[in-house]
Design a protein around this motif. Structure first.
Motif, mmCIF file in Angstrom:
data_model
loop_
_atom_site.group_PDB
_atom_site.id
_atom_site.type_symbol
_atom_site.label_atom_id
_atom_site.label_comp_id
_atom_site.label_asym_id
_atom_site.label_seq_id
_atom_site.Cartn_x
_atom_site.Cartn_y
_atom_site.Cartn_z
ATOM 1 N N LEU A 137 -7.123 -43.129 -74.646
ATOM 2 C CA LEU A 137 -8.147 -42.186 -74.209
ATOM 3 C C LEU A 137 -9.541 -42.763 -74.373
ATOM 4 N N GLU A 138 -9.775 -43.427 -75.492
ATOM 5 C CA GLU A 138 -11.089 -44.032 -75.732
ATOM 6 C C GLU A 138 -11.404 -45.075 -74.671
ATOM 7 N N ARG A 139 -10.406 -45.894 -74.316
ATOM 8 C CA ARG A 139 -10.624 -46.914 -73.286
ATOM 9 C C ARG A 139 -10.892 -46.276 -71.931
ATOM 10 N N THR A 140 -10.167 -45.225 -71.624
ATOM 11 C CA THR A 140 -10.349 -44.557 -70.333
ATOM 12 C C THR A 140 -11.746 -43.973 -70.219
ATOM 13 N N ALA A 141 -12.216 -43.366 -71.315
ATOM 14 C CA ALA A 141 -13.552 -42.771 -71.298
ATOM 15 C C ALA A 141 -14.641 -43.834 -71.346
ATOM 16 N N PRO A 195 -21.295 -39.757 -66.133
ATOM 17 C CA PRO A 195 -21.142 -39.031 -64.867
ATOM 18 C C PRO A 195 -19.650 -38.864 -64.543
ATOM 19 N N PRO A 196 -19.147 -37.638 -64.491
ATOM 20 C CA PRO A 196 -17.722 -37.459 -64.204
ATOM 21 C C PRO A 196 -17.456 -37.553 -62.706
ATOM 22 N N ASP A 197 -16.322 -38.116 -62.365
ATOM 23 C CA ASP A 197 -15.868 -38.077 -60.977
ATOM 24 C C ASP A 197 -14.390 -37.703 -60.986
ATOM 25 N N ARG A 198 -13.851 -37.446 -59.807
ATOM 26 C CA ARG A 198 -12.476 -36.955 -59.725
ATOM 27 C C ARG A 198 -11.490 -37.954 -60.311
ATOM 28 N N ARG A 199 -11.685 -39.237 -60.005
ATOM 29 C CA ARG A 199 -10.747 -40.238 -60.511
ATOM 30 C C ARG A 199 -10.774 -40.308 -62.030
ATOM 31 N N LEU A 200 -11.949 -40.332 -62.630
ATOM 32 C CA LEU A 200 -12.046 -40.389 -64.087
ATOM 33 C C LEU A 200 -11.426 -39.144 -64.711
ATOM 34 N N THR A 201 -11.699 -37.978 -64.136
ATOM 35 C CA THR A 201 -11.135 -36.739 -64.658
ATOM 36 C C THR A 201 -9.612 -36.779 -64.625
ATOM 37 N N GLU A 202 -9.047 -37.262 -63.534
ATOM 38 C CA GLU A 202 -7.593 -37.349 -63.416
ATOM 39 C C GLU A 202 -7.016 -38.336 -64.418
ATOM 40 N N GLU A 203 -7.688 -39.466 -64.618
ATOM 41 C CA GLU A 203 -7.193 -40.474 -65.565
ATOM 42 C C GLU A 203 -7.257 -39.959 -67.005
ATOM 43 N N LEU A 204 -8.333 -39.249 -67.344
ATOM 44 C CA LEU A 204 -8.451 -38.684 -68.686
ATOM 45 C C LEU A 204 -7.391 -37.609 -68.913
#
Length: 200
Positions: free
Chosen positions: A24-28, A67-76
């Motif tokens: 999770l830390e890496r993804t964020a 800045p959140p985007d759809r891809r980041l939200t889905e990955e998190l």
């Protein structure tokens, strides 16, 4: 004791592992301390079903200045769900043992809808619970009194006949204040010994 009301995470399901937390830390891509402060500070509305998964992660990202985007939200979301999915089979086996002895089983969990739906789709042992108090669906979360009161009403038993099991002492203390019996979970073996003593 006629019923046992179980917590889910830390009792039946395992809490996040160091590996899942690191993922999770890496993804964020955020400082770990700041990430987890944001993660937990924004969690209560998500657990109570007041916001969706995307809304939760947008709030976390805003807290971090990302800045959140759809891809980041889905990955998190995917990384988060994966981190809460490991089951302790020893406790699942104990559920069957209690059900076979006629003990009523209930569940009280602080859990967001995304995770609740995944568990219901993949964990057939959930059917053993007569009552499922999932915070995202009852609108309250431990240690709020309303969460325990909902389960007491649904179980239809006096509080003193219900044993509440949770790995967090503060949640057990909250249950005891409402008249429930309480057990601070440390291991399936210790819980089994405590239950055997109570049932003999």
């Amino acid at each position: 004791m006629k019923a046992v009301l179980f917590d889910l995470f830390g009792v039946i399901a395992r809490v996040q592992s160091p590996e899942s937390m690191a993922a999770l830390e890496r993804t964020a891509g955020a400082d770990p301390d700041r990430f987890w402060a944001a993660y937990w500070s924004q969690r209560p509305p998500y657990d109570r079903g007041e916001v969706t998964g995307p809304g939760y992660w947008q709030a976390v990202c805003a807290h971090l200045g990302i800045p959140p985007d759809r891809r980041l939200t889905e990955e998190l979301t995917a990384a988060d769900l994966a981190g809460w999915g490991e089951i302790d089979q020893r406790t699942v086996d104990l559920l069957g043992h209690l059900a076979d002895r006629g003990i009523v089983l209930g569940l009280l969990s602080n859990i967001p809808e995304d995770l609740a739906a995944r568990f219901e789709a993949t964990q057939p042992w959930l059917e053993r619970f007569r009552v499922r108090g999932l915070s995202c669906r009852i609108g309250s979360a431990k240690p709020e009194p309303a969460a325990y009161e909902w389960c007491i009403r649904e179980l239809g038993l006096p509080p003193g006949e219900i044993l509440f099991v949770d790995d967090r002492p503060e949640n057990v203390r909250a249950a005891r204040r409402l008249g429930l019996q309480g057990h601070v979970f440390t291991s399936p073996e210790a819980l089994r010994r405590s239950l055997e003593a109570a049932l003999t």
